[in-house]
Design a protein around this motif. Structure first.
Motif, short mmCIF file in Angstrom:
data_model
loop_
_atom_site.label_atom_id
_atom_site.label_comp_id
_atom_site.label_asym_id
_atom_site.label_seq_id
_atom_site.Cartn_x
_atom_site.Cartn_y
_atom_site.Cartn_z
N THR A 253 0.86 -1.18 0.00
CA THR A 253 0.00 0.00 0.00
C THR A 253 0.90 1.23 0.00
O THR A 253 1.72 1.39 0.90
CB THR A 253 -0.89 0.00 1.26
OG1 THR A 253 -1.72 -1.17 1.21
CG2 THR A 253 -1.78 1.24 1.31
N LYS A 254 0.76 2.09 -1.01
CA LYS A 254 1.68 3.21 -1.17
C LYS A 254 1.04 4.52 -0.70
O LYS A 254 -0.18 4.67 -0.77
CB LYS A 254 2.07 3.35 -2.65
CG LYS A 254 2.70 2.10 -3.24
CD LYS A 254 3.99 1.76 -2.53
CE LYS A 254 4.57 0.43 -2.96
NZ LYS A 254 5.52 -0.09 -1.97
N VAL A 255 1.86 5.44 -0.28
CA VAL A 255 1.35 6.75 0.12
C VAL A 255 1.97 7.82 -0.78
O VAL A 255 3.15 8.09 -0.70
CB VAL A 255 1.66 7.05 1.60
CG1 VAL A 255 1.19 8.45 1.96
CG2 VAL A 255 0.97 6.03 2.49
N GLY A 256 1.13 8.37 -1.65
CA GLY A 256 1.63 9.36 -2.60
C GLY A 256 1.31 10.78 -2.20
O GLY A 256 1.98 11.72 -2.61
N CYS A 257 0.23 10.96 -1.41
CA CYS A 257 -0.14 12.34 -1.07
C CYS A 257 -0.54 12.50 0.39
O CYS A 257 -0.34 13.54 0.99
CB CYS A 257 -1.29 12.81 -1.97
SG CYS A 257 -2.87 12.01 -1.64
N GLY A 258 -1.14 11.50 0.96
CA GLY A 258 -1.56 11.60 2.36
C GLY A 258 -2.82 12.42 2.56
O GLY A 258 -3.22 12.69 3.69
N THR A 259 -3.45 12.82 1.47
CA THR A 259 -4.64 13.67 1.61
C THR A 259 -5.84 13.13 0.83
O THR A 259 -6.77 13.87 0.54
CB THR A 259 -4.34 15.10 1.13
OG1 THR A 259 -3.76 15.04 -0.18
CG2 THR A 259 -3.39 15.81 2.07
N GLY A 260 -5.80 11.88 0.46
CA GLY A 260 -6.97 11.30 -0.19
C GLY A 260 -7.14 11.67 -1.66
O GLY A 260 -8.21 11.47 -2.22
N GLN A 261 -6.09 12.19 -2.26
CA GLN A 261 -6.24 12.70 -3.62
C GLN A 261 -5.66 11.79 -4.71
O GLN A 261 -6.13 11.82 -5.84
CB GLN A 261 -5.56 14.07 -3.73
CG GLN A 261 -6.24 15.15 -2.92
CD GLN A 261 -7.64 15.42 -3.43
OE1 GLN A 261 -7.89 15.38 -4.62
NE2 GLN A 261 -8.55 15.69 -2.52
N CYS A 262 -4.66 11.01 -4.39
CA CYS A 262 -3.96 10.29 -5.46
C CYS A 262 -4.41 8.85 -5.60
O CYS A 262 -4.20 8.23 -6.63
CB CYS A 262 -2.45 10.37 -5.27
SG CYS A 262 -1.82 9.32 -3.94
N GLY A 263 -4.98 8.30 -4.54
CA GLY A 263 -5.50 6.94 -4.63
C GLY A 263 -4.46 5.84 -4.48
O GLY A 263 -4.80 4.66 -4.49
N SER A 264 -3.19 6.18 -4.33
CA SER A 264 -2.17 5.12 -4.31
C SER A 264 -2.26 4.28 -3.04
O SER A 264 -1.75 3.17 -3.00
CB SER A 264 -0.77 5.72 -4.47
OG SER A 264 -0.52 6.69 -3.49
N CYS A 265 -2.93 4.78 -2.02
CA CYS A 265 -3.05 4.04 -0.74
C CYS A 265 -4.35 3.26 -0.66
O CYS A 265 -4.72 2.79 0.41
CB CYS A 265 -2.99 5.03 0.40
SG CYS A 265 -4.42 6.12 0.38
N THR A 266 -5.06 3.12 -1.79
CA THR A 266 -6.39 2.50 -1.76
C THR A 266 -6.33 1.04 -1.32
O THR A 266 -5.55 0.26 -1.83
CB THR A 266 -7.05 2.61 -3.15
OG1 THR A 266 -7.11 3.99 -3.51
CG2 THR A 266 -8.44 1.99 -3.16
N VAL B 246 -11.31 2.30 -0.15
CA VAL B 246 -11.11 3.52 0.64
C VAL B 246 -9.65 3.96 0.48
O VAL B 246 -8.77 3.13 0.26
CB VAL B 246 -11.40 3.31 2.14
CG1 VAL B 246 -12.86 2.97 2.37
CG2 VAL B 246 -10.49 2.22 2.72
N THR B 247 -9.44 5.26 0.61
CA THR B 247 -8.06 5.74 0.64
C THR B 247 -7.57 5.63 2.09
O THR B 247 -8.02 6.38 2.96
CB THR B 247 -7.95 7.19 0.13
OG1 THR B 247 -8.89 8.00 0.85
CG2 THR B 247 -8.26 7.27 -1.35
N SER B 248 -6.67 4.72 2.33
CA SER B 248 -6.31 4.39 3.72
C SER B 248 -5.55 5.52 4.41
O SER B 248 -5.43 5.52 5.62
CB SER B 248 -5.49 3.10 3.77
OG SER B 248 -4.29 3.24 3.04
N CYS B 249 -5.09 6.51 3.63
CA CYS B 249 -4.39 7.63 4.27
C CYS B 249 -5.36 8.60 4.93
O CYS B 249 -4.95 9.45 5.71
CB CYS B 249 -3.54 8.37 3.26
SG CYS B 249 -4.48 9.36 2.08
N THR B 250 -6.65 8.48 4.61
CA THR B 250 -7.63 9.40 5.20
C THR B 250 -8.56 8.69 6.18
O THR B 250 -9.47 9.30 6.71
CB THR B 250 -8.49 10.08 4.12
OG1 THR B 250 -9.12 9.06 3.34
CG2 THR B 250 -7.66 10.97 3.21
S1 FES Z 1 -1.86 8.60 -0.36
FE1 FES Z 1 -2.86 9.71 -1.87
S2 FES Z 1 -4.91 9.13 -1.53
FE2 FES Z 1 -3.90 8.26 0.12
#
Ligand code: FES
Ligand code: FES
Lengths: 776, 158
Positions: free
Chosen positions: B37-50, B58-62
């Protein structure tokens, strides 16, 4: 022999591990005794540091150490040593690191950050590069001109914020324009923007108690990083070991060095601990490297038949607080701003300017999109003045056999076929007629041609080791970084081709580690297929020679008589064979007696005879390769919303040979969308107080699926050439170079508005449509 | 100390949460070592943590860690369990939809949720789901192709 591997769209060698999440990126790495770092950034763009009080932070739970730049006398760089790892007595941009907290967890480090008290005396700041270069602007570096630098290449103007002035003096300005029947001229802006790789930058650094430094970093330039750290700490390069895992995109933003010196400096205070820092998205923009940032003016003179007589340009780059990563961008922008055309006279001045903004470094195609944005837009304007089509003007002036580029280099036929590229783009666009304008939409088309001739360190080279195993498989070791472009796959294809082995038998070392990887300059300028490929060929050729020699000894014949095909040495008369595997450790007779060397070989390649541009004329043999191309698009503008939809984007590049056509197409489709982001949406904005404002997604907007062109056409031309491995040319950054002018030329066609600054947002389009009376 | 009980990839897990804000992404990556599970933005915008939580992407960073209490979460590591690529992963490999691969696990998990719930999702639905992700490398062309190919593969396997 027909090619077995080169030219085939084999699936990527790293695809499975990336599809499963098994590929390791720097943020995934956990080391024993690891501390987590968080960075306090200045928040003010230009100020004297009066005091820093870290005592409260140091007493917070979990905090091991708070490191500041106080008393740090180090400056790092590769050609211009102007940057400390942490701010020392003053801060020069709002994202500059002032303190680093090292704690057991990231949350603890973040909590402690808030307890650090810094007192500043604010200084006037300047963000605009033209203002910053003007007399009387606040001086960002009092020592500009005194810093250690490579004097032949970096040309500061002391007493000003200009840390690099590149000038090109080809021919004569007055004479050139005197011959012109018409001129076109305008001012342009290519704003600061983010490479925005999806993976944020990260680094983990550990100082051994024995003084060794080991660092894991998301970095495109491991050997540059190694040498910078060794230089900064005054230790031999042998005491620095750099590991590079997979990179989640780079686009130049991870080249040279960015956050690593700071992380290493902080780690030096806690020997025995590993220190890990992974940037937040906001820090990727405010505290790593950003790109572009050009304001310029260009004038082109031409005869009535469209033949160019002269070009004059001035560019100012907002290179940010420090200049080491910006100056090469400035130089390249200068000698490439002509685009792929011959100008008998070209007078260009580029100023790399210190500004109180984040540091500019490489960004896909650096310098080329900025400079050629101007020439490609002006050609479009010139066409209307001359009542010709832009394509007619392009064809009149294209660089081709016997013509000279801005550097004074004579172009050869093998350098590529611009005519073919433009034909292909025009044909692709013509296949779909534009719909007529209606109540809601206006439609337009635009084209632009491009070239990329990157500037590299004149001694830039790739080295390669090949080693054969007893089962006949081969390890190929070179230090090209896999950051998404597919370099490992293409390397494997080329090595399999050179050794005439099945693809599965060739393995590229996945990890780059300066302790055992052969030296490589860095993975930039789209040079890996080209330069790395030649190094592979060289090493494989040497390996095959070795195999033949051992076989000849075994057979007691002359090595020149031994043939090699498909992994096997063949005796000329008897037809007897010895496979690479049986020769891997030398040839062993039945009684064990072994002759010949173990099968390992090295190879290398450097683009020959490159020089730095002459300090006076800016000319010389500075470009080591060319890739030419053309792009065109059809788009639609919504009159009510100002929104732009790209209906069709066509690209054609002369790639010499596509080693992996599917991967090449992927480079094009991705580059076009990234360029479209620049043209229509992306720009780093600043608050009134001088801090970067839109640093997170979606405030910094990059294209999503719904923004992408409805259709892309990609045509790859393959003009044979001697230089590239199997004729392959550099091809990765190129698709971004001409996108902005292509789109803006199409917007002119659709709306009648001459945009000369990007991004062209819906708001700007609506505004422009409002002030324009009649539509075309 | 706060404790989180939930099921991850079919296995019940108990995780002690550190002080302060802790997000599901961090629990998965830092506490459980599931770094796919990757973290690209930490704000729910990039989807890499889905990831997939109780069947939904869900975006797991949010997602605050507490919100995961009692849920069942699937991460990318669950898909190729047993060493065989899931058809969606296979489709991404075949379609050339992977470049740097940082966005890939998140997109694969979103499509997993979508096709599990709605195997016959129409183009518009697929596009809408993919639009929640950022990819800086591919220009999306091959990601769209991969999504369609995945759907075909899943249909064929039905
Ligand atoms: S890291 Fe970008 S949506 Fe979660
Ligand atoms: S493949 Fe790199 S972000 Fe999608």
């Amino acid at each position: 022999m027909t090619l077995q591997h080169v030219g085939k769209s084999v699936p990527r060698v790293d695809a499975v591990r990336k599809a499963t999440g098994e590929a390791v990126f720097v943020a995934d790495i956990v080391l024993p005794r690891m501390l987590h770092a968080k960075v306090l950034r200045a928040g003010v763009p230009h100020a004297k540091i009066l005091s820093i009080d870290t005592s409260k932070a140091e007493a917070m739970p979990g905090v091991k150490k708070v490191v500041t730049g106080q008393g740090c006398g180090m400056l790092f760089g590769t050609c211009l040593w102007d940057q400390p790892p942490l701010a020392v007595d003053k801060v020069r941009h709002a994202g500059e690191p002032v303190a680093v907290v090292l704690a057991e967890t990231g949350n603890q480090a973040a909590a402690a950050l808030k307890e650090i008290a810094v007192e500043y005396k604010k200084l006037p700041f300047v963000l605009d590069p033209v203002e910053a270069a003007a007399p009387g602007a606040p001086l960002i570096h009092e020592k500009n001109g005194e810093y250690r630098r490579v004097e032949y290449s970096v040309h500061p103007i002391p007493g000003s914020n200009v840390f690099h002035h590149y000038k090109l003096r080809k021919g004569n300005e007055q004479e050139g324009f005197a011959k012109a029947d018409v001129t076109v001229e305008d001012e342009f802006e290519f704003p600061l923007s983010s490479q925005a790789p999806l993976e944020p930058h990260g680094a983990i650094c550990r100082f051994g108690t024995d003084g060794d430094i080991e660092i894991w970093a998301s970095n495109q330039a491991p050997f540059v990083l190694r040498d910078v750290l060794a230089d900064m700490f005054g230790i031999p390069a042998t005491k620095v070991r750099v590991h590079i895992p997979y990179l989640g995109g780079g686009f130049g933003g991870k080249s040279d060095v960015s956050i690593e010196p700071m992380v290493a400096y902080a780690a030096s205070f806690v020997p025995g601990y590993a220190v890990k820092l992974v940037l937040t998205r906001g820090e990727v923009i405010s505290g790593a490297l950003i790109g572009r940032g050009m304001k310029g003016r260009m004038r082109i003179g031409a005869k009535l038949d469209g033949t160019f007589t002269a070009l004059k340009a001035e560019m100012y780059f907002a290179d940010g607080a420090y200049g080491d990563t910006g100056w090469p961008v400035d130089t390249v922008a200068g000698h490439n701003c002509t685009g792929p055309y011959e100008f008998p006279n070209a007078i260009v001045d580029v100023y790399g300017v210190y500004t109180n903004s984040p540091i500019v470094g490489a960004y896909r195609g650096y310098g080329h999109p900025e400079g050629q944005f101007m020439s490609s837009r002006l050609i479009d304007m010139l066409a209307r003045k001359l009542d010709m089509t832009p394509a007619e003007i392009m064809r009149k002036n294209f660089l081709c056999e016997g013509r000279k580029n801005a550097l004074g280099q004579t172009i050869k036929k093998s350098n590529g076929d611009l005519f073919g590229c433009l034909d292909a783009v025009e044909k692709a666009l013509a296949e779909e007629p534009l719909p007529p304008n209606d109540e809601r939409y206006v439609y337009g088309r635009g084209i632009a041609s491009m070239m990329k001739s990157p500037k590299m360190a004149a001694n830039a080279a790739s080295c390669c080791h090949v080693q054969v195993n007893a089962d006949g498989s081969a390890f190929v070791n070179l230090a090209g970084i896999e950051m998404g472009q597919g370099v490992h796959t293409v390397f494997a294809q080329m090595a399999a081709e050179a050794l005439e082995l099945p693809f599965e038998k060739v393995r590229i070392y996945f990890d780059v580690d300066t302790q055992y990887s052969p030296w490589e300059w860095q993975t930039v300028a789209s040079m890996q297929t080209y330069r790395g490929g030649r190094a592979i060929q060289d090493a494989c050729r040497a390996l095959v020679e070795k195999a033949k020699k051992t076989a000849a000894t075994a057979w007691n014949c002359a090595p020149g008589m031994v043939a090699y095909r498909e992994g096997v040495c063949v005796h000329p008369n008897t037809g007897a064979t010895l496979s690479l595997g049986t020769l891997a450790r030398g040839f062993m007779a039945a009684n064990g007696l072994t002759v010949g060397e173990p099968l390992a070989a090295t190879g290398w390649y450097r683009v020959p005879e490159i020089t730095e541009p002459d300090p006076e004329t800016g000319m010389g043999n500075a470009a080591g390769s060319w890739t030419f191309g053309a792009q065109g698009c059809a788009l639609r503008v919504d009159r009510q919303t100002g929104e732009v939809k790209i209906l069709h984007f066509a690209s054609a590049f002369d790639v010499g040979r596509a080693v992996n056509p599917a991967a090449t197409r992927g480079q094009v489709t991705g580059g076009v969308v990234q360029g479209m982001g620049a043209a229509l949406m992306e720009k780093i904005l600043f608050t009134d107080d001088g801090a970067a404002k839109n640093v997170t997604f979606p405030a910094y907007k990059i294209p999503r699926l719904h923004d992408a062109p409805e259709k892309q056409t990609v045509v790859l031309l393959e003009t044979p050439n001697e230089e590239g491995p199997w004729s392959a040319k550099p091809m990765a950054e190129h698709p971004i170079v001409a996108v902005a002018p292509t789109i803006l030329n199409a917007l002119r066609d659709a709306t009648g508005v001459e945009f000369t600054a990007i991004p062209v947002t819906p708001e700007r389009i609506l505004e422009a449509l409002k002030t324009r009376k009649e539509d075309k | 100390m706060r404790v989180l009980n939930f099921t991850v990839n079919g296995t019940p897990r108990t995780v002690h949460l550190e002080e302060g804000r802790v997000m599901l992404a961090s629990v998965l990556r830092d506490s459980l070592g599931l770094t796919g599970t990757k973290v690209g933005c930490g704000t729910g915008q990039c989807g890499s943590c889905t990831v997939v939580m109780d069947g939904k992407a869900v975006t797991s960073c949010t997602v605050p860690a507490e919100k995961a209490e009692g849920t069942s979460v699937l991460t990318i590591e669950s898909l190729a369990e047993g060493g065989v690529l899931h058809p969606i992963q296979q489709a991404f490999v075949e379609a050339g939809a992977i470049q740097c691969g940082f966005c890939t696990p998140g997109i694969v998990m979103r499509l997993y949720a979508l096709f599990t719930q709605n195997p016959d999702a129409d183009d518009e639905t697929i596009m809408k789901e993919l639009d929640k992700h950022l990819c800086r490398c591919t220009g999306y062309e091959n990601i769209v192709k991969a999504a369609h190919l995945a759907q075909e593969k899943l249909r064929a396997a039905r």
